[in-house]
Design a protein around this motif. Structure first.
Motif, PDB file in Angstrom:
ATOM      1  N   THR A 115       0.845  -1.201   0.000  1.00  0.00           N
ATOM      2  CA  THR A 115       0.000   0.000   0.000  1.00  0.00           C
ATOM      3  C   THR A 115       0.874   1.242   0.000  1.00  0.00           C
ATOM      4  O   THR A 115       2.035   1.209   0.422  1.00  0.00           O
ATOM      5  CB  THR A 115      -0.914   0.044   1.238  1.00  0.00           C
ATOM      6  OG1 THR A 115      -0.104  -0.059   2.410  1.00  0.00           O
ATOM      7  CG2 THR A 115      -1.920  -1.102   1.212  1.00  0.00           C
ATOM      8  N   ASP A 116       0.296   2.352  -0.491  1.00  0.00           N
ATOM      9  CA  ASP A 116       1.047   3.598  -0.522  1.00  0.00           C
ATOM     10  C   ASP A 116       0.589   4.547   0.584  1.00  0.00           C
ATOM     11  O   ASP A 116      -0.256   4.204   1.417  1.00  0.00           O
ATOM     12  CB  ASP A 116       0.960   4.255  -1.905  1.00  0.00           C
ATOM     13  CG  ASP A 116      -0.446   4.737  -2.265  1.00  0.00           C
ATOM     14  OD1 ASP A 116      -1.308   4.833  -1.360  1.00  0.00           O
ATOM     15  OD2 ASP A 116      -0.680   5.030  -3.458  1.00  0.00           O
ATOM     16  N   ASN A 117       1.151   5.739   0.609  1.00  0.00           N
ATOM     17  CA  ASN A 117       0.851   6.723   1.637  1.00  0.00           C
ATOM     18  C   ASN A 117      -0.560   7.278   1.551  1.00  0.00           C
ATOM     19  O   ASN A 117      -1.013   8.003   2.442  1.00  0.00           O
ATOM     20  CB  ASN A 117       1.860   7.882   1.578  1.00  0.00           C
ATOM     21  CG  ASN A 117       2.006   8.448   0.182  1.00  0.00           C
ATOM     22  OD1 ASN A 117       2.088   7.708  -0.788  1.00  0.00           O
ATOM     23  ND2 ASN A 117       2.058   9.767   0.069  1.00  0.00           N
ATOM     24  N   ASN A 118      -1.275   6.911   0.484  1.00  0.00           N
ATOM     25  CA  ASN A 118      -2.681   7.300   0.348  1.00  0.00           C
ATOM     26  C   ASN A 118      -3.613   6.127   0.671  1.00  0.00           C
ATOM     27  O   ASN A 118      -4.803   6.189   0.386  1.00  0.00           O
ATOM     28  CB  ASN A 118      -2.955   7.806  -1.076  1.00  0.00           C
ATOM     29  CG  ASN A 118      -2.100   9.014  -1.424  1.00  0.00           C
ATOM     30  OD1 ASN A 118      -1.999   9.959  -0.638  1.00  0.00           O
ATOM     31  ND2 ASN A 118      -1.479   8.979  -2.599  1.00  0.00           N
ATOM     32  N   ALA A 119      -3.040   5.071   1.220  1.00  0.00           N
ATOM     33  CA  ALA A 119      -3.780   3.853   1.566  1.00  0.00           C
ATOM     34  C   ALA A 119      -4.297   3.116   0.336  1.00  0.00           C
ATOM     35  O   ALA A 119      -5.173   2.247   0.435  1.00  0.00           O
ATOM     36  CB  ALA A 119      -4.938   4.165   2.514  1.00  0.00           C
TER      37      ALA A 119
ATOM     38  N   SER B 142       1.946  10.414 -11.536  1.00  0.00           N
ATOM     39  CA  SER B 142       2.399  10.054 -10.194  1.00  0.00           C
ATOM     40  C   SER B 142       3.547   9.053 -10.304  1.00  0.00           C
ATOM     41  O   SER B 142       3.643   8.279 -11.263  1.00  0.00           O
ATOM     42  CB  SER B 142       1.255   9.426  -9.393  1.00  0.00           C
ATOM     43  OG  SER B 142       0.277  10.380  -9.062  1.00  0.00           O
TER      44      SER B 142
ATOM     45  N   TRP C 216       5.503   6.138  -7.854  1.00  0.00           N
ATOM     46  CA  TRP C 216       5.504   5.372  -6.618  1.00  0.00           C
ATOM     47  C   TRP C 216       6.907   4.822  -6.381  1.00  0.00           C
ATOM     48  O   TRP C 216       7.579   4.376  -7.319  1.00  0.00           O
ATOM     49  CB  TRP C 216       4.535   4.201  -6.712  1.00  0.00           C
ATOM     50  CG  TRP C 216       3.080   4.561  -6.671  1.00  0.00           C
ATOM     51  CD1 TRP C 216       2.240   4.504  -5.593  1.00  0.00           C
ATOM     52  CD2 TRP C 216       2.270   5.008  -7.764  1.00  0.00           C
ATOM     53  NE1 TRP C 216       0.964   4.895  -5.949  1.00  0.00           N
ATOM     54  CE2 TRP C 216       0.954   5.219  -7.269  1.00  0.00           C
ATOM     55  CE3 TRP C 216       2.518   5.279  -9.116  1.00  0.00           C
ATOM     56  CZ2 TRP C 216      -0.093   5.653  -8.076  1.00  0.00           C
ATOM     57  CZ3 TRP C 216       1.488   5.722  -9.925  1.00  0.00           C
ATOM     58  CH2 TRP C 216       0.194   5.909  -9.402  1.00  0.00           C
TER      59      TRP C 216
ATOM     60  N   SER D  82       9.481   2.512  -3.407  1.00  0.00           N
ATOM     61  CA  SER D  82       9.501   1.682  -2.200  1.00  0.00           C
ATOM     62  C   SER D  82      10.878   1.065  -2.016  1.00  0.00           C
ATOM     63  O   SER D  82      11.526   0.659  -2.986  1.00  0.00           O
ATOM     64  CB  SER D  82       8.455   0.567  -2.302  1.00  0.00           C
ATOM     65  OG  SER D  82       8.565  -0.335  -1.219  1.00  0.00           O
TER      66      SER D  82
ATOM     67  N   THR E  81       5.903  -1.087   1.502  1.00  0.00           N
ATOM     68  CA  THR E  81       5.484   0.261   1.883  1.00  0.00           C
ATOM     69  C   THR E  81       5.904   1.240   0.804  1.00  0.00           C
ATOM     70  O   THR E  81       7.096   1.327   0.468  1.00  0.00           O
ATOM     71  CB  THR E  81       6.106   0.663   3.232  1.00  0.00           C
ATOM     72  OG1 THR E  81       5.728  -0.304   4.225  1.00  0.00           O
ATOM     73  CG2 THR E  81       5.617   2.038   3.654  1.00  0.00           C
ATOM     74  N   TRP E  82       4.917   1.989   0.271  1.00  0.00           N
ATOM     75  CA  TRP E  82       5.163   2.836  -0.888  1.00  0.00           C
ATOM     76  C   TRP E  82       4.841   4.302  -0.602  1.00  0.00           C
ATOM     77  O   TRP E  82       3.974   4.608   0.208  1.00  0.00           O
ATOM     78  CB  TRP E  82       4.298   2.371  -2.060  1.00  0.00           C
ATOM     79  CG  TRP E  82       4.700   1.026  -2.587  1.00  0.00           C
ATOM     80  CD1 TRP E  82       4.409  -0.190  -2.029  1.00  0.00           C
ATOM     81  CD2 TRP E  82       5.462   0.760  -3.773  1.00  0.00           C
ATOM     82  NE1 TRP E  82       4.947  -1.200  -2.784  1.00  0.00           N
ATOM     83  CE2 TRP E  82       5.591  -0.646  -3.867  1.00  0.00           C
ATOM     84  CE3 TRP E  82       6.027   1.570  -4.757  1.00  0.00           C
ATOM     85  CZ2 TRP E  82       6.282  -1.250  -4.911  1.00  0.00           C
ATOM     86  CZ3 TRP E  82       6.712   0.973  -5.796  1.00  0.00           C
ATOM     87  CH2 TRP E  82       6.837  -0.422  -5.875  1.00  0.00           C
ATOM     88  N   THR E  83       5.569   5.155  -1.303  1.00  0.00           N
ATOM     89  CA  THR E  83       5.290   6.594  -1.277  1.00  0.00           C
ATOM     90  C   THR E  83       4.940   7.034  -2.693  1.00  0.00           C
ATOM     91  O   THR E  83       5.691   6.756  -3.638  1.00  0.00           O
ATOM     92  CB  THR E  83       6.503   7.388  -0.775  1.00  0.00           C
ATOM     93  OG1 THR E  83       6.829   6.972   0.542  1.00  0.00           O
ATOM     94  CG2 THR E  83       6.193   8.888  -0.783  1.00  0.00           C
TER      95      THR E  83
ATOM     96  N   THR F 157       3.970  10.211  -5.298  1.00  0.00           N
ATOM     97  CA  THR F 157       3.953  11.661  -5.494  1.00  0.00           C
ATOM     98  C   THR F 157       2.558  12.060  -5.978  1.00  0.00           C
ATOM     99  O   THR F 157       1.866  11.273  -6.628  1.00  0.00           O
ATOM    100  CB  THR F 157       5.007  12.107  -6.521  1.00  0.00           C
ATOM    101  OG1 THR F 157       4.713  11.487  -7.780  1.00  0.00           O
ATOM    102  CG2 THR F 157       6.404  11.713  -6.067  1.00  0.00           C
TER     103      THR F 157
END
Length: 465
Positions: free
Chosen positions: A195-199, A238, A240, A242, A247-249, A251
């Motif tokens: 999952t990323d920082n936006n769930a 965007s 992504w 990791s 765990t992903w971030t 943009t």
């Protein structure tokens, strides 16, 4: 008186003669004693072959053997190799009673050759067994093996895969059906909850491009995000990232980019790592009616980033024609764009290179591969390997190799040690990468009269040494 005098001197003459003879005998004995002995030292202290000076030969003075540690190149003829050697104290050297001259006399080294050295004394002899090792396997040989016909996931319309920190990852998407999978060997795969920082569950988009290893992370760039409910699908800009595939971030998506800070949303991006930067080269705009099996308008802009977040427009329009699904890679300190399909649906066999991403030069290709798109090219063993893709005749399972950085291409067929097995099925839009001195091929798409089918197999091509 005179007679008496002479009679008196006679013994002195005799004594003189005896003394002279004794002195000569002593001198002669002394000369014989001081004559140097002939040496009994013999042997070979250095050995090499003319034309193969870089190949080191080890001499074992106890076992009396001479052999090369590194083999001579494959297909070297042993029939008339010329040895260069140094013999101890200028010992005579013979092979089968034939005198040997260093750097001149040829011998057939198909079998072990005995070099006999004889010391100056003509008695002391040392015989060396000389074995010349020649590579028995063509260094071009690539041993292909299907590690698994079914990875146990998907299959998915879009599958992008690679290696991060010695672990394999595969990201699959088909509409809203997505999945992330990991493997230690490319054979057995495990589902990963990512999952990323936006769930949001990762991966989010189809026709997305993955880049592995930049800043010790895996990156997913752009792509076609499917619609949900009453919302329409769209292409995104965007990114992504990791460090562990879990765990992903992400943009933020910039719907309408202003200035040169970020590229417009797109799918089917050409991406690579070059000069310690992440590069985005071209891609496609939103396809007509959101059809992920079609390609939107192709682009030919070039962007780079030192961190995957802040982007610099290197050029708004590179010298090459905008194209869909070329192969983009780094090879010998240059960026390469190979093949693709232009906006007029012409399948291209062009190659463009750049040392800075801003100025591009079309390579003059003497012997061309068949024009195509959706293929992959990898840089392996200093050669370029082009695999599969879609030509005018459909999706291919062929392999082409260039040994001169793209100038000449050879289609690899039966009898060539690099040939793909007949069981390797045609595919486009798959993943191909190099890991642990091998080419890995994972997944892909196939289309025939019966429609589309998708692969979830893993192939490995290792150099045989």
């Amino acid at each position: 008186m005179t007679e008496n005098y002479l009679n008196h001197r006679k013994p002195s003459y005799r004594l003189l003669l005896i003394s002279a003879f004794a002195l000569l005998s002593l001198l002669n004995f002394s000369c014989k004693k001081d004559a140097p002995k002939k040496s009994n030292l013999t042997g070979i202290s250095a050995f090499s072959l003319t034309g193969h000076d870089a190949v080191v030969f080890a001499i074992d003075q106890n076992a009396l053997t001479i052999s090369n540690v590194d083999s001579l190149p494959f297909n070297t003829s042993p029939a008339a190799l010329i040895a260069k050697f140094t013999s101890v104290n200028n010992s005579a050297v013979t092979v089968n009673s034939v005198a040997q001259v260093s750097g001149t006399t040829p011998n057939n080294f198909a079998q072990t050759v005995t070099y006999q050295t004889t010391a100056e004394d003509g008695v002391t002899v040392r015989s060396y067994a000389v074995k010349v090792n020649i590579a028995k396997v063509d260094p071009k040989t690539v041993a292909w093996k299907q590690l698994t016909a079914n990875g146990g996931y998907g299959p998915y319309r879009t599958l992008t895969a690679g290696v991060l920190n010695n672990k394999f990852f595969a990201f699959g998407t088909q509409g809203v059906n997505t999945g992330t999978f990991s493997s230690n060997d490319g054979i057995t795969w495990t589902t990963v909850t990512a999952t990323d920082n936006n769930a949001a569950v990762v991966p989010v988009a189809e026709r997305q491009t993955a880049v592995f290893g930049f800043k010790n992370k895996v990156w997913l760039l752009g792509g076609h995000v499917p619609g949900a409910g009453f919302s329409f699908s769209y292409v995104t800009n965007s990114v992504w990232s990791s460090a562990d595939g879990i765990t992903w971030t992400a943009t933020p998506r910039v719907v309408t980019p202003v200035g040169d800070n970020i590229w417009e949303g797109r799918e089917r991006i050409g991406a690579t790592v070059f000069q310690d930067k992440l590069w985005v080269i071209g891609g496609n705009r939103y396809p007509s009616f959101g059809n992920v099996n079609s390609n939107g308008v192709p682009l030919n802009d070039v962007w780079s980033s030192a961190d995957g977040a802040a982007w610099t427009k290197v050029t708004a329009a590179a010298q090459f024609t905008a194209r869909s699904n070329p192969s983009v890679l780094t090879h010998k300190n240059k960026l390469y764009v190979i093949g693709g399909k232009n906006a007029s649906n012409t399948l291209l066999d062009e190659i463009w290179t750049s040392a800075d991403g801003a100025t591009w030069t079309q390579l003059t290709v003497a012997t061309k591969f068949t024009g195509r798109w959706g293929h992959q090219v990898v840089s392996f063993n200093n050669n370029l390997f082009l695999i599969g893709g879609r030509t005018a005749d459909g999706i291919q399972n062929d392999l082409w190799v260039s040994e001169d950085d793209g100038v000449n291409w050879t289609k690899i067929t039966a009898g060539d040690p690099r040939v793909l097995p007949g069981t390797f099925t045609g595919r486009a839009y798959f993943s191909a990468f190099v890991h642990q001195s091998a080419i890995w091929i994972i997944g892909g798409e196939f289309q025939d009269a019966n429609g589309y089918t998708y692969r979830n197999d893993t192939w490995k091509g290792s150099l045989v040494k």
